[in-house]
Motif scaffolding. Sequence first.
Motif, PDB file in Angstrom:
ATOM      1  N   GLY A   1       0.821  -1.203   0.000  1.00  0.00           N
ATOM      2  CA  GLY A   1       0.000   0.000   0.000  1.00  0.00           C
ATOM      3  C   GLY A   1       0.854   1.252   0.000  1.00  0.00           C
ATOM      4  N   GLN A   2       0.476   2.213  -0.829  1.00  0.00           N
ATOM      5  CA  GLN A   2       1.160   3.503  -0.897  1.00  0.00           C
ATOM      6  C   GLN A   2       0.114   4.611  -0.906  1.00  0.00           C
ATOM      7  OE1 GLN A   2       3.194   3.217  -4.685  1.00  0.00           O
ATOM      8  NE2 GLN A   2       5.095   2.504  -3.743  1.00  0.00           N
ATOM      9  N   ILE A   3       0.475   5.757  -0.327  1.00  0.00           N
ATOM     10  CA  ILE A   3      -0.321   6.970  -0.485  1.00  0.00           C
ATOM     11  C   ILE A   3       0.596   8.040  -1.068  1.00  0.00           C
ATOM     12  CG2 ILE A   3      -1.682   8.770   0.639  1.00  0.00           C
ATOM     13  CD1 ILE A   3      -2.590   6.755   2.683  1.00  0.00           C
ATOM     14  N   TRP A   4       0.169   8.592  -2.203  1.00  0.00           N
ATOM     15  CA  TRP A   4       0.934   9.605  -2.928  1.00  0.00           C
ATOM     16  C   TRP A   4       0.254  10.966  -2.792  1.00  0.00           C
ATOM     17  CZ3 TRP A   4       5.459   8.699  -5.689  1.00  0.00           C
ATOM     18  CH2 TRP A   4       5.808   7.361  -5.870  1.00  0.00           C
ATOM     19  N   ARG A   5       1.066  12.014  -2.902  1.00  0.00           N
ATOM     20  CA  ARG A   5       0.545  13.379  -2.861  1.00  0.00           C
ATOM     21  C   ARG A   5       1.047  14.141  -4.077  1.00  0.00           C
ATOM     22  NH1 ARG A   5       2.969  16.402   1.800  1.00  0.00           N
ATOM     23  NH2 ARG A   5       4.686  16.682   0.329  1.00  0.00           N
ATOM     24  N   TYR A   6       0.098  14.721  -4.829  1.00  0.00           N
ATOM     25  CA  TYR A   6       0.475  15.572  -5.955  1.00  0.00           C
ATOM     26  C   TYR A   6       0.164  17.020  -5.600  1.00  0.00           C
ATOM     27  CZ  TYR A   6       0.534  17.937 -10.423  1.00  0.00           C
ATOM     28  OH  TYR A   6       0.823  18.837 -11.438  1.00  0.00           O
ATOM     29  N   ASP A   7       1.150  17.885  -5.758  1.00  0.00           N
ATOM     30  CA  ASP A   7       1.029  19.315  -5.481  1.00  0.00           C
ATOM     31  C   ASP A   7       0.961  20.053  -6.809  1.00  0.00           C
ATOM     32  OD1 ASP A   7       1.401  22.002  -4.918  1.00  0.00           O
ATOM     33  OD2 ASP A   7       2.883  21.659  -3.348  1.00  0.00           O
ATOM     34  N   PRO A   8      -0.226  20.526  -7.223  1.00  0.00           N
ATOM     35  CA  PRO A   8      -0.326  21.180  -8.531  1.00  0.00           C
ATOM     36  C   PRO A   8       0.378  22.524  -8.592  1.00  0.00           C
ATOM     37  CG  PRO A   8      -2.416  21.297  -7.368  1.00  0.00           C
ATOM     38  CD  PRO A   8      -1.533  20.410  -6.559  1.00  0.00           C
ATOM     39  N   ASP A   9       0.549  23.210  -7.458  1.00  0.00           N
ATOM     40  CA  ASP A   9       1.241  24.498  -7.472  1.00  0.00           C
ATOM     41  C   ASP A   9       2.700  24.336  -7.870  1.00  0.00           C
ATOM     42  OD1 ASP A   9      -1.038  25.899  -6.721  1.00  0.00           O
ATOM     43  OD2 ASP A   9      -0.584  25.742  -4.576  1.00  0.00           O
ATOM     44  N   HIS A  10       3.332  23.267  -7.379  1.00  0.00           N
ATOM     45  CA  HIS A  10       4.755  23.056  -7.635  1.00  0.00           C
ATOM     46  C   HIS A  10       5.033  21.920  -8.622  1.00  0.00           C
ATOM     47  CE1 HIS A  10       4.574  25.055  -3.631  1.00  0.00           C
ATOM     48  NE2 HIS A  10       5.583  25.727  -4.130  1.00  0.00           N
TER      49      HIS A  10
ATOM     50  N   THR B   1       4.809  18.727  -8.212  1.00  0.00           N
ATOM     51  CA  THR B   1       5.633  17.700  -7.578  1.00  0.00           C
ATOM     52  C   THR B   1       4.748  16.530  -7.144  1.00  0.00           C
ATOM     53  OG1 THR B   1       5.424  18.773  -5.415  1.00  0.00           O
ATOM     54  CG2 THR B   1       7.359  19.330  -6.762  1.00  0.00           C
ATOM     55  N   LEU B   2       5.332  15.339  -7.172  1.00  0.00           N
ATOM     56  CA  LEU B   2       4.673  14.122  -6.707  1.00  0.00           C
ATOM     57  C   LEU B   2       5.529  13.509  -5.618  1.00  0.00           C
ATOM     58  CD1 LEU B   2       2.323  12.042  -7.210  1.00  0.00           C
ATOM     59  CD2 LEU B   2       3.978  10.781  -8.601  1.00  0.00           C
ATOM     60  N   THR B   3       4.935  13.239  -4.458  1.00  0.00           N
ATOM     61  CA  THR B   3       5.678  12.746  -3.301  1.00  0.00           C
ATOM     62  C   THR B   3       5.039  11.474  -2.763  1.00  0.00           C
ATOM     63  OG1 THR B   3       6.242  15.028  -2.708  1.00  0.00           O
ATOM     64  CG2 THR B   3       6.581  13.337  -1.026  1.00  0.00           C
ATOM     65  N   LEU B   4       5.850  10.482  -2.475  1.00  0.00           N
ATOM     66  CA  LEU B   4       5.386   9.261  -1.813  1.00  0.00           C
ATOM     67  C   LEU B   4       5.400   9.533  -0.319  1.00  0.00           C
ATOM     68  CD1 LEU B   4       4.534   6.308  -1.799  1.00  0.00           C
ATOM     69  CD2 LEU B   4       6.948   5.669  -1.911  1.00  0.00           C
ATOM     70  N   VAL B   5       4.223   9.667   0.299  1.00  0.00           N
ATOM     71  CA  VAL B   5       4.170  10.090   1.688  1.00  0.00           C
ATOM     72  C   VAL B   5       4.003   8.939   2.669  1.00  0.00           C
ATOM     73  CG1 VAL B   5       3.365  12.411   1.177  1.00  0.00           C
ATOM     74  CG2 VAL B   5       1.703  10.600   1.504  1.00  0.00           C
ATOM     75  N   ILE B   6       3.396   7.834   2.236  1.00  0.00           N
ATOM     76  CA  ILE B   6       3.225   6.696   3.142  1.00  0.00           C
ATOM     77  C   ILE B   6       3.431   5.407   2.375  1.00  0.00           C
ATOM     78  CG2 ILE B   6       1.594   5.424   4.596  1.00  0.00           C
ATOM     79  CD1 ILE B   6       0.268   8.026   5.314  1.00  0.00           C
ATOM     80  N   VAL B   7       4.169   4.474   2.983  1.00  0.00           N
ATOM     81  CA  VAL B   7       4.314   3.118   2.462  1.00  0.00           C
ATOM     82  C   VAL B   7       3.933   2.160   3.580  1.00  0.00           C
ATOM     83  CG1 VAL B   7       5.884   1.370   1.555  1.00  0.00           C
ATOM     84  CG2 VAL B   7       6.142   3.749   0.854  1.00  0.00           C
ATOM     85  N   PHE B   8       3.108   1.188   3.276  1.00  0.00           N
ATOM     86  CA  PHE B   8       2.691   0.206   4.264  1.00  0.00           C
ATOM     87  C   PHE B   8       3.599  -1.011   4.174  1.00  0.00           C
ATOM     88  CE2 PHE B   8      -0.776   2.973   3.522  1.00  0.00           C
ATOM     89  CZ  PHE B   8      -1.461   3.055   4.711  1.00  0.00           C
ATOM     90  N   GLY B   9       4.013  -1.516   5.349  1.00  0.00           N
ATOM     91  CA  GLY B   9       4.997  -2.586   5.375  1.00  0.00           C
ATOM     92  C   GLY B   9       4.515  -3.819   6.096  1.00  0.00           C
ATOM     93  N   PRO B  10       5.334  -4.876   6.154  1.00  0.00           N
ATOM     94  CA  PRO B  10       4.878  -6.183   6.653  1.00  0.00           C
ATOM     95  C   PRO B  10       4.900  -6.298   8.173  1.00  0.00           C
ATOM     96  CG  PRO B  10       7.122  -6.322   5.906  1.00  0.00           C
ATOM     97  CD  PRO B  10       6.679  -4.917   5.600  1.00  0.00           C
ATOM     98  N   ASP B  11       3.973  -7.117   8.661  1.00  0.00           N
ATOM     99  CA  ASP B  11       3.935  -7.498  10.058  1.00  0.00           C
ATOM    100  C   ASP B  11       3.121  -8.785  10.125  1.00  0.00           C
ATOM    101  OD1 ASP B  11       2.907  -7.253  13.084  1.00  0.00           O
ATOM    102  OD2 ASP B  11       4.693  -6.037  12.832  1.00  0.00           O
ATOM    103  N   THR B  12       3.007  -9.368  11.294  1.00  0.00           N
ATOM    104  CA  THR B  12       2.315 -10.651  11.378  1.00  0.00           C
ATOM    105  C   THR B  12       1.131 -10.644  12.333  1.00  0.00           C
ATOM    106  OG1 THR B  12       3.863 -11.360  13.085  1.00  0.00           O
ATOM    107  CG2 THR B  12       4.379 -11.958  10.822  1.00  0.00           C
TER     108      THR B  12
END
Length: 455
Positions: free
Chosen positions: A339-348, A350-361
């Motif tokens: 899972g990823q959450i991306w942010r696009y800033d139209p003023d600048h 720019t595209l930024t990867l702000v959250i990545v979901f990782g493994p657990d049990t």
Amino acid sequence: MTRRQALARTGALGAGIAFTGALSELFAGTAAAQSDLGHTGYGPLIPDPNGLLDLPKGFRYRVLSREGDQLRSGEGRVPSNHDGMSAFAGRHGRVHLVRNHENRVTGRIPVPTVEGLTYDPAGKGGCTALTLDARGDVLTERVAIAGTAVNCAGGPTPWGTWLTCEETEDRAGTNGYTKDHGFIFEVDPADPHRSGAVPLTAMGRFQHEAIAVDPRRGVVYETEDAFQRPFGLFYRFLPERPQGGLGSLRAGGRLQAMRVPGVPDLSSIQETGACFEKIEWVDVPDPLATTTAIRHQDFGPRGITHAQKLEGCYWGGRCVYFVSSFARSADGSAADHYGQIWRYDPDHRTLTLVIVFGPDTDLQLPGESPDNICLAPSGGLMVCEDGNGTQHVYGVTRHGDVYAMARNAQNIGTPTEPEWGEFAGVTFSPDGRTMFVNCYTPGTTFAVTGPWRRT
């Protein structure tokens, strides 16, 4: 089965993770903080004695609607497969809820066809609308649009309407349909007959998932949840009438797809905080996909940027956020993620990867496969989980902590092999005092109240 519980960097070792950077969306917690949810959220989830919805202490829920019950309008039964949803302010403190029903041709309970609100009588999907009074009691429940197909998500407009999205590309003659599908439709939550059942063809025909509208520019961002390679694209629609208003999107506009220079597949990016400048937007050659699906079309020698499972989309502040629920190299993605959450800033640009979901049990903690998202009254995010095992609505604070907000307690499996339906359509009332959320199966719409923090 391995679960994904913490927001994590690729390759991180051990249970404790700390992100670097100044992005407010970045998670900055540890496994210890995760287990002590009282410090990061609203406290541990309390098992519901009625077996419907587990919430933190001090919170309570009300069931507004369940599939199979009779619509108050008398038009038929409440349809199944509750999905995307949004809440709108009405007169005298009333709230209008518009709710999608992701019914395919084999949907359990289709959306009843209603004269003036039906696009294709063979379509089983659509939307229903609920009106609540100032106390939160349901006043009306009726069909808002019918005869559409696979209405997955969508999004609200700044002028107070709902854009419902068809997650299909089926043409007339396929699965018994009499019209082409794969469009966006506008729904007036207060009076659906004002909006009717008119496809917004200029916004593209593809496997739509969700939208978000830039309230300043009127630009509409759209995600595509394609199931096979090449995967979906992230789009923007430049309307001819950016000032908005009911019916304004029918005037047409220009559909473009996002190109991240040097990045053909977003799954290849694994580091939170990774930022790309000078994002490009390329005109879609054939938005109606008359002969070729858009993601297969020729975008020139530099190609276009794809991503697997593009789903939730939401406008927050001055940026648009969108979700990639997961990526699997076995399916053809460049890399794996949960899972990823991306942010696009139209003023600048720019595209930024702000959250990545990782493994657990830990099967009891969130989360994997993020789907629908919305802003919480506290300024953070609420995210619906759509994966395996226990399903949650979980929050991400302004400081980046993740916490469980709700857990689906409706076991649709067996005592020995339990199974829980996904959450969808999380949204808040205009005053921020009530969280509305759907359980997809069995279709259930909840209203959750309690000591919400506000900012």
